[in-house]
Scaffold this active site. Structure first.
Site, PDB file in Angstrom:
ATOM      1  N   ASP A 185       0.701  -1.158   0.030  1.00 53.98           N
ATOM      2  CA  ASP A 185      -0.373   0.123  -0.101  1.00 53.98           C
ATOM      3  C   ASP A 185       0.668   0.845   0.555  1.00 53.98           C
ATOM      4  O   ASP A 185       1.792   1.733   0.431  1.00 53.98           O
ATOM      5  CB  ASP A 185      -0.558  -0.471   1.212  1.00 53.98           C
ATOM      6  CG  ASP A 185      -1.747   0.949   1.207  1.00 53.98           C
ATOM      7  OD1 ASP A 185      -1.339   1.821   0.302  1.00 53.98           O
ATOM      8  OD2 ASP A 185      -3.085   0.733   1.195  1.00 53.98           O
ATOM      9  N   HIS A 186       1.200   1.331  -1.491  1.00 56.18           N
ATOM     10  CA  HIS A 186       2.330   2.393  -0.805  1.00 56.18           C
ATOM     11  C   HIS A 186       2.237   4.305  -0.019  1.00 56.18           C
ATOM     12  O   HIS A 186       3.228   4.359  -0.201  1.00 56.18           O
ATOM     13  CB  HIS A 186       2.574   3.031  -2.518  1.00 56.18           C
ATOM     14  CG  HIS A 186       1.441   4.749  -3.315  1.00 56.18           C
ATOM     15  ND1 HIS A 186      -0.084   4.291  -3.779  1.00 56.18           N
ATOM     16  CD2 HIS A 186       1.906   5.350  -3.195  1.00 56.18           C
ATOM     17  CE1 HIS A 186      -0.724   5.553  -4.078  1.00 56.18           C
ATOM     18  NE2 HIS A 186       0.555   6.209  -3.860  1.00 56.18           N
ATOM     19  N   LYS A 190       5.094   6.679   2.300  1.00 54.46           N
ATOM     20  CA  LYS A 190       5.584   8.057   2.495  1.00 54.46           C
ATOM     21  C   LYS A 190       5.729   9.014   3.616  1.00 54.46           C
ATOM     22  O   LYS A 190       5.939   8.031   4.713  1.00 54.46           O
ATOM     23  CB  LYS A 190       3.344   8.877   2.220  1.00 54.46           C
ATOM     24  CG  LYS A 190       3.046   8.122   0.687  1.00 54.46           C
ATOM     25  CD  LYS A 190       1.773   9.299   0.540  1.00 54.46           C
ATOM     26  CE  LYS A 190       1.162   8.918  -1.025  1.00 54.46           C
ATOM     27  NZ  LYS A 190       1.629   9.620  -1.928  1.00 54.46           N
ATOM     28  N   HIS A 248      -5.993   2.927   0.442  1.00 56.01           N
ATOM     29  CA  HIS A 248      -5.274   3.858   1.248  1.00 56.01           C
ATOM     30  C   HIS A 248      -5.859   4.534   2.750  1.00 56.01           C
ATOM     31  O   HIS A 248      -4.860   4.931   3.407  1.00 56.01           O
ATOM     32  CB  HIS A 248      -4.333   5.155   0.066  1.00 56.01           C
ATOM     33  CG  HIS A 248      -4.111   4.096  -1.101  1.00 56.01           C
ATOM     34  ND1 HIS A 248      -3.207   3.224  -0.957  1.00 56.01           N
ATOM     35  CD2 HIS A 248      -3.720   5.061  -2.497  1.00 56.01           C
ATOM     36  CE1 HIS A 248      -2.990   3.447  -1.749  1.00 56.01           C
ATOM     37  NE2 HIS A 248      -3.415   3.812  -3.149  1.00 56.01           N
TER      38      HIS A 248
HETATM   39  C1  BG6 Z   1      -3.520   4.568  -6.680  1.00 51.33           C
HETATM   40  C2  BG6 Z   1      -4.681   4.473  -7.090  1.00 51.33           C
HETATM   41  O1  BG6 Z   1      -3.411   3.864  -5.738  1.00 51.33           O
HETATM   42  O2  BG6 Z   1      -3.069   5.879  -5.460  1.00 51.33           O
HETATM   43  C3  BG6 Z   1      -4.480   5.857  -8.114  1.00 51.33           C
HETATM   44  O3  BG6 Z   1      -4.534   3.338  -7.896  1.00 51.33           O
HETATM   45  C4  BG6 Z   1      -4.493   6.938  -7.350  1.00 51.33           C
HETATM   46  O4  BG6 Z   1      -6.051   5.733  -8.885  1.00 51.33           O
HETATM   47  C5  BG6 Z   1      -3.068   7.082  -7.116  1.00 51.33           C
HETATM   48  O5  BG6 Z   1      -4.560   8.438  -8.789  1.00 51.33           O
HETATM   49  C6  BG6 Z   1      -2.661   8.394  -5.616  1.00 51.33           C
HETATM   50  O6  BG6 Z   1      -1.631   8.087  -5.257  1.00 51.33           O
HETATM   51  P1  BG6 Z   1      -0.906   9.902  -5.152  1.00 51.33           P
HETATM   52  O7  BG6 Z   1       0.812   8.717  -4.349  1.00 51.33           O
HETATM   53  O8  BG6 Z   1      -0.539  10.159  -6.118  1.00 51.33           O
HETATM   54  O9  BG6 Z   1      -1.637  10.199  -3.747  1.00 51.33           O
END
Ligand code: BG6
Length: 497
Positions: A185-186, A190, A248
């Site tokens: 879960d990226h 952060k 997220h």
């Molecule tokens: C991704 C989604 O997981 O997260 C995208 O699939 C979204 O739709 C993105 O734009 C948002 O990531 P960040 O890091 O730009 O907030």
């Protein structure tokens, strides 16, 4: 500095967007900082036929276009020398036999010691079959994990509802044990999300007031100005609830609401996070109708430009029932939070890109000033800016200079850009490093993912069974009116970003 052991990193879906934009720039950046041992080898796997040289050139272009640092020829040469490409269909075992040979050759030539990190950056339908083929080829075996490792990094989406997530997990578990699976879960990668933990548990002043007695409500917003771009095909099967909220936003919420972990270690941190998720009631038909709002953008204006509506985007069904906006009210039913609502809001094609958590404190119980002085009184607000403009600010009341008592809200501000003279590593860079190091703290454990789907499952099915009133907000606006009504019902308004 933490340096992982040498390993072979295998990326499935190597010609895709994620590899170009995030994974290669992340790996290159680690190499440039000497955080990857020089023995590390990377094998990209995808279906198309591609000579190694062409693959390397594409990857370099990706790093140049999307990397955080300029490409240095010397570093790139060293990195590219260990970059290989394998053309193989994911669903047939033959390619995996070739992969096994390539890995064995790397082990022998470069001393990667049998360590393997497999990264699933493909379309989700290939996740289980790749895992199964890795198992058949004997590549998932790591013994007791003490001498060598075999880890599987799984991209999102991890399922599309509770049942499919359970099925996916069961299929992965036939081949890989839970300790080998790293669910990305990226958001957890952060810096600003990790800083939530430091703010809460590294400082003594917040903890005593971090509860229902002092906090009126919490707002979490993930706002994007972009539309779905070229990802219409994927997004139309997903929507904002699955794409952002289930993963997220619930991850961020659980960090905001968790109890202090005894140690900053993966089991302790994840135990506390999952307890928060367990305290959130699951949606049913009644709460779906009452506490959640969905939206889909129509045409509008963003930054002075006319943009099409969602249904006109490439790859999207012209009669699509997919949500591009979600607002909801969640309760965390435990001693710390009972009675304090958490409002979540996310959408595409909103006026600006901003992710933030705002902690709205209760108003002072009594203000001893003349009523004329307190018209503009605003309760204390702690805002944690996840991105962009990373930082935090605390709003409080101050006296306006002059002969009488007039109050005005002011804020104290902390900005990452000013406080630290270094740039934050990209989320993917951090997570790749952690996966190589075997640190799963910032990855989602199965019980967290499962619980997050459990909470949302009733809502997902309720929405897919009923047509939405779409489109119901203009691109460039803050979403449908019903989202404001959701807040107004509790006598509150969304923070203006
Ligand atoms: C991704 C989604 O997981 O997260 C995208 O699939 C979204 O739709 C993105 O734009 C948002 O990531 P960040 O890091 O730009 O907030």
């Amino acid at each position: 500095m933490r340096t992982p052991p040498p390993a072979v990193i295998v990326i499935f879906g190597a010609t895709g967007d994620l590899t170009q934009r995030k994974l290669m720039p992340g790996l290159y950046s680690l190499a440039a900082q000497q955080l990857l041992p020089p023995e590390t080898a990377v094998i990209g796997v995808a279906r198309s036929d591609l000579p190694d040289e062409e693959f390397r050139a594409r990857m370099r272009a990706g790093v140049e276009a999307h990397g955080a640092i300029p490409v240095d020829d010397g570093v790139w040469e060293g990195f590219a020398r260990r970059l290989r490409y394998l053309s193989a269909p994911f669903d047939q075992p033959e390619g995996f036999a070739r992969l096994r040979e390539m890995i064995a050759e790397k082990d022998a030539r470069h001393g990667t010691r049998g360590n393997r990190l497999f990264y699933l950056a493909t379309a989700p339908e290939f996740f289980p079959v790749i895992a199964e083929n890795l198992g058949r080829a004997g590549l998932a075996d790591e013994g007791d994990g003490t001498e060598r490792f075999a880890r599987l990094v799984v991209e999102k989406p991890f399922g599309e509802d509770l049942a499919s997530a359970r099925e996916l997990n069961a299929r992965l578990n036939v081949v890989f044990r839970e300790r080998q699976v790293y669910r990305i879960d990226h958001y957890l990668g952060k810096e600003t999300v990790q800083n939530l933990l430091v703010l809460r548990f590294g400082n003594a002043i917040f903890e005593p007031i971090w509860n229902r007695r002092y906090i009126d409500h919490v707002e979490i917003t993930v706002s994007e100005d972009l539309g779905v771009g070229t990802r219409g095909g994927y997004y139309d099967q997903s929507g904002a609830l699955r794409d952002i909220v289930q993963n997220h936003m619930l991850q961020v919420l659980s960090i905001v609401a968790m109890e202090p972990p005894a140690r900053f270690e993966s089991r302790d941190v994840r135990d506390e996070k999952v307890k928060v998720l367990r305290a959130i009631p699951c949606f049913d038909a009644a709460s779906a109708a009452r506490d959640a709002v969905r939206g889909q953008y129509g045409p509008g204006w963003i930054g002075g430009e006319r943009v099409p509506g969602y249904r006109q985007e490439p790859g999207v069904d012209p009669a699509s029932n997919t949500d591009t906006f979600v607002a909801m009210r969640l309760m965390v039913e435990n001693w710390r939070w009972s009675g304090t609502p958490f409002y979540l809001r996310t959408g595409k094609r909103l006026p600006r890109r901003a992710t933030e958590v705002s902690i709205h404190f209760k108003a002072a119980p009594h203000l001893p000033f003349a009523t004329t002085a307190v018209e503009s009184v605003a309760p204390n607000l702690l805002t944690l800016r996840i991105q962009p403009d990373e930082g935090a600010s605390l709003r409080f009341l101050a006296k306006v200079p002059g002969p009488q008592i007039d109050l005005r809200p002011v804020s104290m501000d902390f900005a990452y850009g000013n406080a630290f003279l270094r740039t934050s590593p990209e989320a993917y860079e951090r997570l790749l490093l952690d996966a190589l190091l075997g640190d799963s703290t910032l990855f989602a454990r199965w019980d967290e993912v499962e619980r997050a789907w459990e909470i949302m499952d009733g809502l997902i099915h309720h929405w897919s069974a009923t047509p939405g009133p779409f489109p119901n907000y203009d691109a460039g606006s803050w979403g449908p009116e019903a989202a404001d009504a959701l807040m107004a019902r509790d006598g509150k308004v969304w923070r203006r970003l």
